[in-house]
Design a protein around this motif. Sequence first.
Motif, PDB file in Angstrom:
ATOM      1  N   VAL A  47       0.853  -1.189   0.000  1.00 31.35           N
ATOM      2  CA  VAL A  47       0.000   0.000   0.000  1.00 31.35           C
ATOM      3  C   VAL A  47       0.888   1.237   0.000  1.00 31.35           C
ATOM      4  O   VAL A  47       1.833   1.337   0.784  1.00 31.35           O
ATOM      5  N   THR A  48       0.554   2.181  -0.890  1.00 36.50           N
ATOM      6  CA  THR A  48       1.292   3.449  -0.946  1.00 36.50           C
ATOM      7  C   THR A  48       0.478   4.593  -0.366  1.00 36.50           C
ATOM      8  O   THR A  48       1.044   5.574   0.116  1.00 36.50           O
ATOM      9  N   ALA A  49      -0.855   4.476  -0.403  1.00 35.09           N
ATOM     10  CA  ALA A  49      -1.714   5.539   0.123  1.00 35.09           C
ATOM     11  C   ALA A  49      -3.118   5.002   0.333  1.00 35.09           C
ATOM     12  O   ALA A  49      -3.563   4.107  -0.383  1.00 35.09           O
ATOM     13  N   VAL A  50      -3.793   5.555   1.329  1.00 35.27           N
ATOM     14  CA  VAL A  50      -5.197   5.232   1.586  1.00 35.27           C
ATOM     15  C   VAL A  50      -5.936   6.551   1.735  1.00 35.27           C
ATOM     16  O   VAL A  50      -5.563   7.392   2.557  1.00 35.27           O
ATOM     17  N   THR A  51      -6.974   6.732   0.920  1.00 29.01           N
ATOM     18  CA  THR A  51      -7.811   7.929   1.014  1.00 29.01           C
ATOM     19  C   THR A  51      -9.200   7.473   1.430  1.00 29.01           C
ATOM     20  O   THR A  51      -9.888   6.804   0.667  1.00 29.01           O
ATOM     21  N   ALA A 101     -14.000  -1.974   5.191  1.00 27.45           N
ATOM     22  CA  ALA A 101     -13.002  -2.992   4.845  1.00 27.45           C
ATOM     23  C   ALA A 101     -11.592  -2.447   5.035  1.00 27.45           C
ATOM     24  O   ALA A 101     -10.724  -3.139   5.575  1.00 27.45           O
ATOM     25  N   ALA A 102     -11.360  -1.215   4.616  1.00 28.13           N
ATOM     26  CA  ALA A 102     -10.033  -0.611   4.785  1.00 28.13           C
ATOM     27  C   ALA A 102      -9.668  -0.531   6.263  1.00 28.13           C
ATOM     28  O   ALA A 102      -8.523  -0.801   6.648  1.00 28.13           O
ATOM     29  N   ASP A 103     -10.650  -0.168   7.102  1.00 29.24           N
ATOM     30  CA  ASP A 103     -10.400  -0.081   8.542  1.00 29.24           C
ATOM     31  C   ASP A 103     -10.164  -1.463   9.145  1.00 29.24           C
ATOM     32  O   ASP A 103      -9.247  -1.645   9.950  1.00 29.24           O
ATOM     33  N   GLU A 104     -10.986  -2.442   8.758  1.00 27.90           N
ATOM     34  CA  GLU A 104     -10.835  -3.803   9.296  1.00 27.90           C
ATOM     35  C   GLU A 104      -9.497  -4.415   8.918  1.00 27.90           C
ATOM     36  O   GLU A 104      -8.898  -5.158   9.700  1.00 27.90           O
ATOM     37  N   LEU A 105      -9.021  -4.110   7.697  1.00 31.27           N
ATOM     38  CA  LEU A 105      -7.719  -4.619   7.254  1.00 31.27           C
ATOM     39  C   LEU A 105      -6.558  -3.792   7.793  1.00 31.27           C
ATOM     40  O   LEU A 105      -5.406  -4.156   7.597  1.00 31.27           O
ATOM     41  N   ARG A 106      -6.881  -2.673   8.460  1.00 29.55           N
ATOM     42  CA  ARG A 106      -5.877  -1.771   9.023  1.00 29.55           C
ATOM     43  C   ARG A 106      -4.889  -1.313   7.950  1.00 29.55           C
ATOM     44  O   ARG A 106      -3.672  -1.328   8.142  1.00 29.55           O
ATOM     45  N   LEU A 107      -5.440  -0.914   6.806  1.00 30.21           N
ATOM     46  CA  LEU A 107      -4.586  -0.512   5.691  1.00 30.21           C
ATOM     47  C   LEU A 107      -3.946   0.844   5.936  1.00 30.21           C
ATOM     48  O   LEU A 107      -4.602   1.790   6.355  1.00 30.21           O
ATOM     49  N   ALA A 108      -2.662   0.913   5.671  1.00 27.23           N
ATOM     50  CA  ALA A 108      -1.890   2.148   5.770  1.00 27.23           C
ATOM     51  C   ALA A 108      -0.697   1.994   4.839  1.00 27.23           C
ATOM     52  O   ALA A 108      -0.366   0.881   4.413  1.00 27.23           O
ATOM     53  N   GLY A 134       2.647   1.155   3.446  1.00 24.36           N
ATOM     54  CA  GLY A 134       3.596   0.150   3.896  1.00 24.36           C
ATOM     55  C   GLY A 134       2.987  -1.217   4.153  1.00 24.36           C
ATOM     56  O   GLY A 134       3.719  -2.191   4.299  1.00 24.36           O
ATOM     57  N   THR A 135       1.659  -1.311   4.208  1.00 22.20           N
ATOM     58  CA  THR A 135       0.998  -2.596   4.453  1.00 22.20           C
ATOM     59  C   THR A 135       1.165  -3.503   3.241  1.00 22.20           C
ATOM     60  O   THR A 135       0.891  -3.099   2.109  1.00 22.20           O
ATOM     61  N   ALA A 136       1.606  -4.732   3.470  1.00 22.05           N
ATOM     62  CA  ALA A 136       1.699  -5.722   2.398  1.00 22.05           C
ATOM     63  C   ALA A 136       0.301  -6.258   2.105  1.00 22.05           C
ATOM     64  O   ALA A 136      -0.443  -6.598   3.030  1.00 22.05           O
ATOM     65  N   SER A 143     -11.121   0.034 -10.705  1.00 25.25           N
ATOM     66  CA  SER A 143     -10.673   0.011  -9.302  1.00 25.25           C
ATOM     67  C   SER A 143     -11.693  -0.658  -8.388  1.00 25.25           C
ATOM     68  O   SER A 143     -11.325  -1.243  -7.369  1.00 25.25           O
ATOM     69  N   THR A 144     -12.969  -0.602  -8.755  1.00 27.62           N
ATOM     70  CA  THR A 144     -13.998  -1.252  -7.937  1.00 27.62           C
ATOM     71  C   THR A 144     -13.998  -2.766  -8.089  1.00 27.62           C
ATOM     72  O   THR A 144     -14.691  -3.459  -7.336  1.00 27.62           O
ATOM     73  N   GLU A 145     -13.225  -3.293  -9.026  1.00 27.11           N
ATOM     74  CA  GLU A 145     -13.132  -4.745  -9.232  1.00 27.11           C
ATOM     75  C   GLU A 145     -11.907  -5.348  -8.547  1.00 27.11           C
ATOM     76  O   GLU A 145     -11.635  -6.530  -8.699  1.00 27.11           O
ATOM     77  N   VAL A 146     -11.171  -4.539  -7.815  1.00 25.35           N
ATOM     78  CA  VAL A 146      -9.970  -5.012  -7.121  1.00 25.35           C
ATOM     79  C   VAL A 146     -10.307  -5.213  -5.645  1.00 25.35           C
ATOM     80  O   VAL A 146     -10.689  -4.268  -4.949  1.00 25.35           O
ATOM     81  N   ALA A 147     -10.178  -6.453  -5.188  1.00 27.55           N
ATOM     82  CA  ALA A 147     -10.331  -6.763  -3.766  1.00 27.55           C
ATOM     83  C   ALA A 147      -8.939  -6.854  -3.154  1.00 27.55           C
ATOM     84  O   ALA A 147      -7.947  -7.079  -3.878  1.00 27.55           O
ATOM     85  N   LEU A 148      -8.846  -6.671  -1.852  1.00 26.68           N
ATOM     86  CA  LEU A 148      -7.552  -6.716  -1.179  1.00 26.68           C
ATOM     87  C   LEU A 148      -7.555  -7.739  -0.059  1.00 26.68           C
ATOM     88  O   LEU A 148      -8.561  -7.928   0.616  1.00 26.68           O
ATOM     89  N   ALA A 149      -6.416  -8.370   0.125  1.00 23.57           N
ATOM     90  CA  ALA A 149      -6.230  -9.322   1.223  1.00 23.57           C
ATOM     91  C   ALA A 149      -4.909  -9.004   1.911  1.00 23.57           C
ATOM     92  O   ALA A 149      -3.954  -8.579   1.273  1.00 23.57           O
ATOM     93  N   THR A 150      -4.900  -9.207   3.226  1.00 25.07           N
ATOM     94  CA  THR A 150      -3.660  -9.052   3.999  1.00 25.07           C
ATOM     95  C   THR A 150      -3.426 -10.344   4.750  1.00 25.07           C
ATOM     96  O   THR A 150      -4.303 -11.192   4.866  1.00 25.07           O
TER      97      THR A 150
END
Length: 142
Positions: A13-17, A43-50, A52-54, A131-138
């Motif tokens: 992750v490079t940025a979260v808006t 989802a962004a909050d639950e994944l704790r995206l920031a 540097g997050t892989a 972009s709405t078709e991209v899901a993220l996993a950590t």
Amino acid sequence: MSLSIRNQLPGTVTAVTRGEAMATVGIRLSGGQDLTAAITRDAADELRLAAGTAVRALVKSTEVALATGRTDGLSIRNRLPGTVTRIALGEAMAAVHVTMDDAELTAVITKEAAEDLGLFVGSDVVALIKSTEVALATARQG
């Protein structure tokens, strides 16, 4: 956990808006390409995206479109250039494998579209992913 999603691209992750309901997440893929995901803010909050997050960007092969020419004037944020390395033609559909720097994508398009584009092994293409078709996993738990 095993997934049926063909395209699983590692990145950072490079940025979260964060917006009211949705968040956009900038991702630098391992090959250096940039990708944007639009996911719910929850989802962004639950994944704790920031930064540097892989993450792994997950995209169903049916959600990848291909272009062989210019892609100016499109609202699709993700435009990943690559080369066709394999085509599996069926009666109605084609699975097109595209190699990019340090990654591979599979696009499932109609056989007619593959023929209309004149695709062949070695074709230069641009993979288009909304972009709405991209899901993220950590890898994080809980």
